[in-house]
Design a protein around this motif. Structure first.
Motif, PDB file in Angstrom:
ATOM      1  N   ILE A 272     -12.518  -6.494  -0.514  1.00  0.00           N
ATOM      2  CA  ILE A 272     -11.628  -6.012  -1.573  1.00  0.00           C
ATOM      3  C   ILE A 272     -10.199  -6.408  -1.236  1.00  0.00           C
ATOM      4  CG2 ILE A 272     -10.891  -4.018  -2.928  1.00  0.00           C
ATOM      5  CD1 ILE A 272     -13.856  -4.159  -3.018  1.00  0.00           C
ATOM      6  N   GLY A 273      -9.548  -7.142  -2.120  1.00  0.00           N
ATOM      7  CA  GLY A 273      -8.166  -7.536  -1.888  1.00  0.00           C
ATOM      8  C   GLY A 273      -7.202  -6.397  -2.175  1.00  0.00           C
ATOM      9  N   LYS A 274      -6.342  -6.081  -1.181  1.00  0.00           N
ATOM     10  CA  LYS A 274      -5.257  -5.117  -1.402  1.00  0.00           C
ATOM     11  C   LYS A 274      -4.045  -5.916  -1.878  1.00  0.00           C
ATOM     12  CE  LYS A 274      -6.557  -1.923   2.348  1.00  0.00           C
ATOM     13  NZ  LYS A 274      -6.051  -1.317   3.612  1.00  0.00           N
ATOM     14  N   MET A 275      -3.870  -5.968  -3.172  1.00  0.00           N
ATOM     15  CA  MET A 275      -2.815  -6.813  -3.729  1.00  0.00           C
ATOM     16  C   MET A 275      -1.417  -6.320  -3.326  1.00  0.00           C
ATOM     17  SD  MET A 275      -2.663  -8.187  -7.642  1.00  0.00           S
ATOM     18  CE  MET A 275      -1.526  -9.485  -8.138  1.00  0.00           C
ATOM     19  N   GLY A 276      -1.316  -5.027  -3.020  1.00  0.00           N
ATOM     20  CA  GLY A 276      -0.023  -4.471  -2.640  1.00  0.00           C
ATOM     21  C   GLY A 276       0.197  -4.338  -1.152  1.00  0.00           C
ATOM     22  N   LYS A 277      -0.806  -4.685  -0.318  1.00  0.00           N
ATOM     23  CA  LYS A 277      -0.689  -4.406   1.108  1.00  0.00           C
ATOM     24  C   LYS A 277      -0.980  -5.601   2.010  1.00  0.00           C
ATOM     25  CE  LYS A 277       0.259  -0.042   0.554  1.00  0.00           C
ATOM     26  NZ  LYS A 277       1.562   0.533   0.927  1.00  0.00           N
ATOM     27  N   SER A 278      -1.254  -6.766   1.496  1.00  0.00           N
ATOM     28  CA  SER A 278      -1.459  -7.966   2.305  1.00  0.00           C
ATOM     29  C   SER A 278      -2.599  -7.826   3.311  1.00  0.00           C
ATOM     30  CB  SER A 278      -0.171  -8.353   3.048  1.00  0.00           C
ATOM     31  OG  SER A 278      -0.334  -9.586   3.711  1.00  0.00           O
ATOM     32  N   SER A 279      -3.724  -7.310   2.838  1.00  0.00           N
ATOM     33  CA  SER A 279      -4.902  -7.242   3.693  1.00  0.00           C
ATOM     34  C   SER A 279      -6.143  -7.125   2.832  1.00  0.00           C
ATOM     35  CB  SER A 279      -4.819  -6.064   4.671  1.00  0.00           C
ATOM     36  OG  SER A 279      -4.728  -4.841   3.986  1.00  0.00           O
ATOM     37  N   ILE A 280      -7.301  -7.341   3.454  1.00  0.00           N
ATOM     38  CA  ILE A 280      -8.581  -7.284   2.752  1.00  0.00           C
ATOM     39  C   ILE A 280      -9.395  -6.122   3.312  1.00  0.00           C
ATOM     40  CG2 ILE A 280     -10.765  -8.478   2.343  1.00  0.00           C
ATOM     41  CD1 ILE A 280      -9.187 -11.109   2.436  1.00  0.00           C
ATOM     42  N   ALA A 281      -9.719  -5.155   2.444  1.00  0.00           N
ATOM     43  CA  ALA A 281     -10.545  -4.025   2.841  1.00  0.00           C
ATOM     44  C   ALA A 281     -12.000  -4.471   2.921  1.00  0.00           C
ATOM     45  CB  ALA A 281     -10.395  -2.886   1.841  1.00  0.00           C
ATOM     46  N   VAL A 282     -12.723  -3.933   3.897  1.00  0.00           N
ATOM     47  CA  VAL A 282     -14.123  -4.302   4.117  1.00  0.00           C
ATOM     48  C   VAL A 282     -14.993  -3.054   3.981  1.00  0.00           C
ATOM     49  CG1 VAL A 282     -15.775  -5.373   5.681  1.00  0.00           C
ATOM     50  CG2 VAL A 282     -13.380  -6.126   5.698  1.00  0.00           C
ATOM     51  N   ILE A 283     -15.994  -3.143   3.113  1.00  0.00           N
ATOM     52  CA  ILE A 283     -16.960  -2.062   2.930  1.00  0.00           C
ATOM     53  C   ILE A 283     -18.320  -2.542   3.404  1.00  0.00           C
ATOM     54  CG2 ILE A 283     -18.233  -0.712   1.192  1.00  0.00           C
ATOM     55  CD1 ILE A 283     -15.668  -0.734  -0.501  1.00  0.00           C
ATOM     56  N   ASP A 284     -18.983  -1.714   4.191  1.00  0.00           N
ATOM     57  CA  ASP A 284     -20.370  -1.968   4.574  1.00  0.00           C
ATOM     58  C   ASP A 284     -21.233  -1.434   3.437  1.00  0.00           C
ATOM     59  OD1 ASP A 284     -22.978  -1.839   5.582  1.00  0.00           O
ATOM     60  OD2 ASP A 284     -22.276  -1.600   7.640  1.00  0.00           O
ATOM     61  N   SER A 285     -21.819  -2.331   2.661  1.00  0.00           N
ATOM     62  CA  SER A 285     -22.535  -1.891   1.464  1.00  0.00           C
ATOM     63  C   SER A 285     -23.874  -1.246   1.790  1.00  0.00           C
ATOM     64  CB  SER A 285     -22.741  -3.065   0.497  1.00  0.00           C
ATOM     65  OG  SER A 285     -23.567  -4.055   1.066  1.00  0.00           O
TER      66      SER A 285
END
Length: 434
Positions: A272-285
């Motif tokens: 998931i792109g954090k458009m406001g925070k310059s990082s990519i969130a990762v979810i273990d589906s």
């Protein structure tokens, strides 16, 4: 001397943020440049709502095209779906003759309450309305297919009565056999991006408005059995306690501003792109857990896609496309997620890089560049721009057909600048390459 300083300041601002431009409207038959490129785009058809007097054979005037946000192409059924945010409509067109098939209205009242499940709605807290919660107009944003194209899922920016997008919104499910809405499910606040897992068992709905991601179990072939699995908080869930009557810009007050959403090919992770925070969130589906965020990419990413072994990001403000090997990125997640990841290749395409798509061969990436009103074609092997084509002002959405014949672009326009209300169909011609 004072005037000279003012001019210098203006030039500095333009250089920093990109030169603004007058509205652009191109003509049927216009082609990309250079004309001897590996990929050539030619505008063959357009569906628009800005000039009823256009008399070109390729132009269709359609009042339902009102702030077209995105497009989904269903090549297997020879049609495409245009989602008009302010028109509360999904317009369905044929790719055989580019004639309209149907308008799907995202309008709900007493006559179609059967589309909602009462128990699901009661699980959510509504503040702007206390009764008749499922009577509203939906503002369609993005869509994705599931079940091999049988169903099309479309997110709603907000319910029409919820002016600040603080209440639960909704997502609809369209049966592409009948092009009719067959179910509506509630979501969190201000959903934008939506993605289907490769194994066709899970839908991820990403909320721009409250830092959450909802997972929906779609393993059943029967839409009535689709059900919520998890609601996942990314870092924290903000309190949307705005004053009643307060006017809030929810495109800016969005906290992490979650946008781009993609499953890895093994279905294990959701990025998931954090458009406001310059990082990519990762979810273990597998277990529906947020496991952390990876930094190291450029700030203000908007769209994320995976094609073959490549992972691509569009960086909106600064106008870059970044690429890395997806296996390398996953290894980083699993071994040192807290460290910056810096194995990126990149190319500058123009300020306002929005939606990106890769053609079926994986050789070429198409970018909608909003500020410059153009489409850019990038060769993925070496991340070089090989072709550019002007489009009607200001493009946001883009889709490439599965057969590689067409790229369809939606120009939404901008407040106070105009433009938009245009959907352009470009024919793709490939030059034979070794």
């Amino acid at each position: 001397m004072y005037l000279k300083k003012i001019l210098i300041c203006i030039l500095f601002t333009l250089c920093k943020h990109g030169f603004s431009q007058d509205r652009v409207n191109i003509n049927i038959g216009d082609v990309s440049a250079p004309k001897d490129a590996e990929v050539i785009l030619k505008l063959t058809h357009r569906i628009q709502h800005y000039n009823k007097s256009l008399n070109s054979g390729g132009d269709t005037y359609d009042r339902s095209i009102n702030s077209p946000k995105s497009v989904n192409i269903l090549t297997a059924k020879n049609k495409f779906y245009i989602h008009s945010l302010e028109g509360h409509t999904t317009s369905v067109y044929s790719t055989d003759d580019f004639v309209k098939i149907k308008d799907i209205q995202h309008v709900f009242g007493k006559e179609n309450q059967y589309l909602f499940n009462k128990d699901e709605t009661e699980d959510y807290i509504f503040r702007t309305k206390k009764y008749d919660l499922n009577s509203f107009k939906g503002k369609p944003v993005e869509g994705c297919f599931s079940h091999d194209g049988r169903y099309l899922w479309v997110t709603y920016y907000r319910r029409s009565y919820d002016l600040n997008a603080i209440d639960p919104s909704a997502v609809c499910v369209i049966d592409t056999e009948t092009d009719s809405i067959i179910r509506v499910l509630p979501t969190g606040a201000l959903p934008k991006m939506i993605s289907c897992s490769p194994d066709n068992k899970t839908i991820a709905i990403t909320h721009w408005g409250d830092n959450t991601v909802i997972l929906v179990d779609i393993s059943s072939e029967n839409p009535s059995n689709f059900k919520f699995k998890e609601s996942i908080i990314i870092d924290y869930k903000p309190k949307l306690n705005f004053e009643i009557g307060e006017k809030v810009n929810r495109d800016q007050k969005c906290h992490n501003c979650l946008r781009g959403t993609v499953f890895t090919s093994d279905n294990r992770y959701i990025l998931i792109g954090k458009m406001g925070k310059s990082s990519i969130a990762v979810i273990d589906s597998d277990n529906g857990k947020y496991i952390g965020s990876v930094s190291g990419m450029r700030n203000n990413m908007r769209h994320l896609i995976i094609k073959d072994k490549n992972f691509y990001l569009s960086i909106n403000k600064s106008g870059y496309i970044q690429k890395t090997n997806i296996d390398s990125f996953i290894t980083h997640i699993e071994n040192n997620i807290d460290d910056d990841y810096n194995k990126w290749e990149e190319v500058f395409v123009g300020y306002g890089a929005r939606t990106i798509e890769v053609d079926p061969t994986g050789r070429y990436l198409f970018v909608a560049v909003n500020n410059d009103s153009k489409i850019v074609v990038v060769r993925t092997k070496d991340m070089k721009i090989i072709s550019t084509c002007l489009v009607d002002s200001y493009p946001v959405g883009l889709g490439v057909s599965d057969d590689g014949k067409y790229v369809i672009v939606t120009s939404q326009g901008k407040a106070k600048k105009g433009g938009g209300n245009s959907v352009m169909i470009f024919e793709i011609k490939y030059k034979k390459v070794d």
